[in-house]
Each structure stands twice: as C-alpha cells, then as structure tokens.
Motif scaffolding. Structure first.
Motif, short mmCIF file in Angstrom:
data_model
loop_
_atom_site.label_atom_id
_atom_site.label_comp_id
_atom_site.label_asym_id
_atom_site.label_seq_id
_atom_site.Cartn_x
_atom_site.Cartn_y
_atom_site.Cartn_z
N ASP A 16 46.40 52.21 38.31
CA ASP A 16 47.47 51.66 37.46
C ASP A 16 46.88 50.54 36.62
OD1 ASP A 16 49.72 50.52 36.28
OD2 ASP A 16 50.97 50.83 38.04
N GLN A 18 47.71 49.13 33.76
CA GLN A 18 48.60 48.09 33.27
C GLN A 18 48.93 47.08 34.37
OE1 GLN A 18 49.47 47.61 30.05
NE2 GLN A 18 50.34 45.70 30.75
N LEU A 19 49.19 47.55 35.57
CA LEU A 19 49.48 46.65 36.69
C LEU A 19 48.24 45.82 37.02
CD1 LEU A 19 51.49 45.65 38.75
CD2 LEU A 19 50.80 47.55 40.25
N TRP A 20 47.05 46.44 36.93
CA TRP A 20 45.80 45.70 37.16
C TRP A 20 45.67 44.57 36.14
CZ3 TRP A 20 41.58 44.93 33.96
CH2 TRP A 20 40.47 44.32 34.56
N LEU A 21 45.98 44.87 34.87
CA LEU A 21 45.91 43.84 33.82
C LEU A 21 46.87 42.68 34.13
CD1 LEU A 21 45.84 45.77 30.43
CD2 LEU A 21 44.06 44.30 31.35
N GLU A 22 48.09 43.02 34.47
CA GLU A 22 49.08 41.98 34.77
C GLU A 22 48.65 41.13 35.96
OE1 GLU A 22 52.75 44.13 35.24
OE2 GLU A 22 52.70 44.83 33.15
N GLN A 23 48.13 41.77 36.98
CA GLN A 23 47.67 41.06 38.17
C GLN A 23 46.48 40.16 37.84
OE1 GLN A 23 46.94 43.48 41.65
NE2 GLN A 23 45.36 42.08 42.36
N THR A 24 45.57 40.66 37.04
CA THR A 24 44.38 39.88 36.67
C THR A 24 44.77 38.67 35.83
OG1 THR A 24 43.01 41.87 36.76
CG2 THR A 24 42.14 40.01 35.52
N VAL A 25 45.68 38.84 34.89
CA VAL A 25 46.16 37.72 34.08
C VAL A 25 46.82 36.68 34.98
CG1 VAL A 25 47.84 37.04 32.32
CG2 VAL A 25 46.35 39.00 31.93
N ALA A 26 47.65 37.13 35.90
CA ALA A 26 48.31 36.19 36.83
C ALA A 26 47.28 35.44 37.66
CB ALA A 26 49.29 36.96 37.73
N ARG A 29 45.61 32.82 35.47
CA ARG A 29 46.52 31.70 35.21
C ARG A 29 46.65 30.79 36.44
NH1 ARG A 29 50.36 35.13 31.58
NH2 ARG A 29 49.60 34.43 29.56
#
Length: 156
Positions: A16, A18-26, A29
């Motif tokens: 997934d 997109q989910l990997w991207l969101e998790q990595t950004v989080a 941060r």
C-alpha cells in the motif's frame, strides 16, 4: 523490535504505497527516525530527482520538435500553426516551472539540448518523410528555444 517495524514498513511499501507515504511523512514530522523505512525512502528521494530530469528532457525534446515543425514542415504549417504555438508555449512553461523549483537543473538542460534537438530532428524527419534537409546542428540556441518571444518562423 526495530527490524520488525522495518520489515512491516517494507511490506507496507510493497502492498500500500499511499499508506506507506502517509506513515513515512508522519514519522518524519514526529522525528521518529528510528522506525523509518530508510531503504525505500532513499530510493523514493533518488527517483524524485530522476523524475525531474526525465521531465525536463521530455519537454525540451517536444519543444525542439515543435520549433522544427514550425520552421520546416511547410505543408502543415498553415493548418497547424496555432496548435504548434500553443504547444511551444506549454513546453516552455513546463520547463520554466521545473527550473523555478530546481534551478540547479539549468546545467543539465544545457547538457541535454543538443541530444534533444537531434532526437527531435529524427522524429520530424520520420514524420514528414522528406529528405534530411533539417540541419544536424541546431540553428537556434537553447536561450532562443526558451524565449517566449522567439519563434524560428513568423507568419507574414
């Protein structure tokens, strides 16, 4: 524990994106650097630079093709003039946008100009099926190609 998280992240990258991207950004941060999927993150960052280079090469090739069409494809010029001008302006704008975001790509643009021109020349010669009357070396500079006020041919 850390290797389990990295395996989970690597698996998430493959299953997934997109989910990997969101998790990595989080994680970035939150400065949660210990749990980052560094291998895939590095690969993604490298691909961003390659993507800009490919885009700028593609836009430059297409820009040269349309400048050559405008100058040499007389039988189609009257019918296609407006469309070609629009495309020329679009390619110039796209190149300008990339350079605005990444001015360090200017030398790359200069390095790739001759090969882009020569590929554009080959493409056009195939399309118009005429003898090789288009010069091997460009009759215009990169600066002219990018200049929004310059065209290799003007209607009378």
């Amino acid at each position: 524990m850390q290797s389990e998280v990295n395996l989970k992240s690597a698996s998430l990258y493959d299953t997934d994106y997109q989910l990997w991207l969101e998790q990595t950004v989080a994680q970035l941060r939150e400065k949660d650097f210990n749990n980052l999927d560094l291998e895939n993150l590095i690969e993604e960052i490298e691909s961003l630079g390659k993507s800009d280079r490919r885009a700028i090469s593609s836009y430059l090739l297409r820009l040269c093709e349309h400048l050559l069409k405008l100058k040499y494809w007389e039988s189609e010029r009257e019918r296609c003039f407006r469309g070609w001008i629009l495309e020329i302006n679009n390619f110039r704008s796209e190149i300008e946008l990339i350079l605005k975001d990444s001015p360090s790509l200017q030398p790359f643009l200069s390095e790739t100009f001759l090969s882009s021109y020569q590929k554009a020349r080959k493409n056009l010669l195939r399309a118009i099926e005429l003898p090789a009357f288009i010069p091997q070396e460009p009759e215009f500079t990169l600066e002219q190609a990018l200049d929004e006020d310059w065209l290799p041919w003007q209607p009378k």
